[in-house]
Scaffold this active site. Structure first.
Site, short mmCIF file in Angstrom:
data_model
loop_
_atom_site.label_atom_id
_atom_site.label_comp_id
_atom_site.label_asym_id
_atom_site.label_seq_id
_atom_site.Cartn_x
_atom_site.Cartn_y
_atom_site.Cartn_z
CB CYS A 136 16.42 56.40 -21.44
SG CYS A 136 17.79 57.23 -22.24
CB CYS A 139 18.46 54.93 -24.34
SG CYS A 139 19.02 55.79 -22.89
CG ASP A 140 15.13 52.75 -25.11
OD1 ASP A 140 16.17 52.21 -25.51
OD2 ASP A 140 14.75 52.67 -23.93
#
Ligand code: NDP
Length: 319
Positions: A136, A139-140
């Site tokens: 992701c 997200c990261d």
């Protein structure tokens, strides 16, 4: 006497919430269990550009928040539980076991458990999840600002991840195992116009090197012995998904890849009263809009099924 629900919806992606909106508006007694990722895969998607009704695009998490609000507005009760087992068909009543050990009885079930991201399944991959390996970028990606990173895959998800990362990171390698991409033409066009994205066709990851964090990747060119060392701090996997059907194995008909089989032009499974919608049954289209569509179909089929049960009951009384 134990309460028997009309319908239990398992899953909270576009299919689950759309089913809930229709089931709620049909005034059926129901609950939606979100599963481990409320909102499903779309909450990990940055920008969705092809969901009709949003000409400027919409953030995945926002779209799912709106789906949820709309279901709640019509009366859907949403619980953040996991369903861990199901006992199908006890005299037309199915029983669901939740992760809090509660058992719930229901006349119908809509399975909308979606899919989860695939991994390469090579050495060191699992050990470095959260230490340079991710599924992701939204997200990261932030943790790899101004660094070089790699995205694996040539589908829409891979290109979307790369576009997102191109605004944060220094250089993005997209590693594609074939000589062409599977992604839509419009996404491919966008990629070619971004300077810090480099495409590597016909390459597959052979080794992931790093002890406590990812240090570099070794890729091999297909049909040759050429190997390439790619120095990257992160590798974002976007190589497709597998259906979330572990708890249904040996209980419901699945195809060889684990997708739930449904009747032609229907969401009916092989078990009466049990319906499947969204990515858990769809290995072809896999779009938010098609998931929402099959969620709607499942809800309408639930209504019809429940009416036929009522009819059976009336006939029984007449005898
Ligand atoms: P896809 O299945 O479409 O693409 C997967 C990609 O990963 C393919 O390029 C595939 O290669 C590659 N791949 C698969 N396994 C491996 C492996 N072991 N090693 C290396 N590469 C591998 O999945 P996506 O997640 O990209 O998309 C899923 C669906 O969601 C699609 O229908 C897509 O259109 C949609 N989507 C739409 C978006 C949008 O509209 N903005 C955004 C994201 C997704 P190969 O081609 O060789 O099989």
């Amino acid at each position: 006497m134990k309460k028997i629900f009309d319908c239990i919806i398992i899953g909270s992606g576009p299919a689950g919430y759309t089913a809930a909106i229709y089931i709620a508006r049909a005034d059926l007694n129901h609950i939606l269990y979100t599963g481990p990722i409320p909102g499903g895969q779309l909450i990990k998607t940055n920008e969705i550009e092809n969901y009709p009704g949003f000409p400027k695009g919409v953030k995945g998490y926002l779209l799912m928040e709106n789906f949820k609000k709309q279901a709640e507005k019509f009366g859907t009760k949403i619980y953040f539980n996991n369903v861990i087992d199901i006992n199908f068909k006890l005299n037309n009543i199915h029983e669901i076991l939740l992760d809090n050990n509660k058992k719930i009885q229901t006349k119908t079930i809509i399975i909308a458990t979606g899919a989860y991201p695939k991994y390469l399944n090579i050495d060191n991959e699992k050990a470095l999840i959260g230490h340079g390996i991710s599924t992701c970028a939204t997200c990261d990606g932030f943790f790899f600002k101004k660094k070089d990173v790699a995205v694996i895959g040539g589908g829409d998800k891979a290109l979307e991840e790369a576009i997102f990362l191109s605004k944060l990171c220094n250089r993005i390698y997209i590693i594609i195992r074939k000589s062409k991409m599977r992604a839509s033409k419009i996404m491919q066009k966008k990629i070619y116009n971004i300077n810090n994205i480099k495409l590597l066709f016909n390459f597959e990851i052979k080794k992931i090197i790093g002890k406590k964090k990812l240090e570099y990747l070794i890729c091999k060119k297909n049909y040759s012995n050429e190997e390439k060392k790619i120095n990257v701090k992160a590798m974002f996997l976007a190589i497709g998904n597998s259906p979330n059907t572990n708890i249904f194995k040996n209980k419901i008909s699945l195809d060889k890849n684990g997708y739930i089989l449904t009747k032609k032009n229907s969401t009916k499974t092989n078990i009466p009263g049990v319906f499947a919608a969204g990515d858990v049954k769809d290995k072809i289209y896999r779009q938010a809009i098609t998931s929402a569509g099959t969620g709607c179909m499942a809800a309408i089929e639930v209504e019809k099924y429940l009416s036929s049960l009522d009819l059976d009951l009336d006939l029984d009384l007449e005898e």
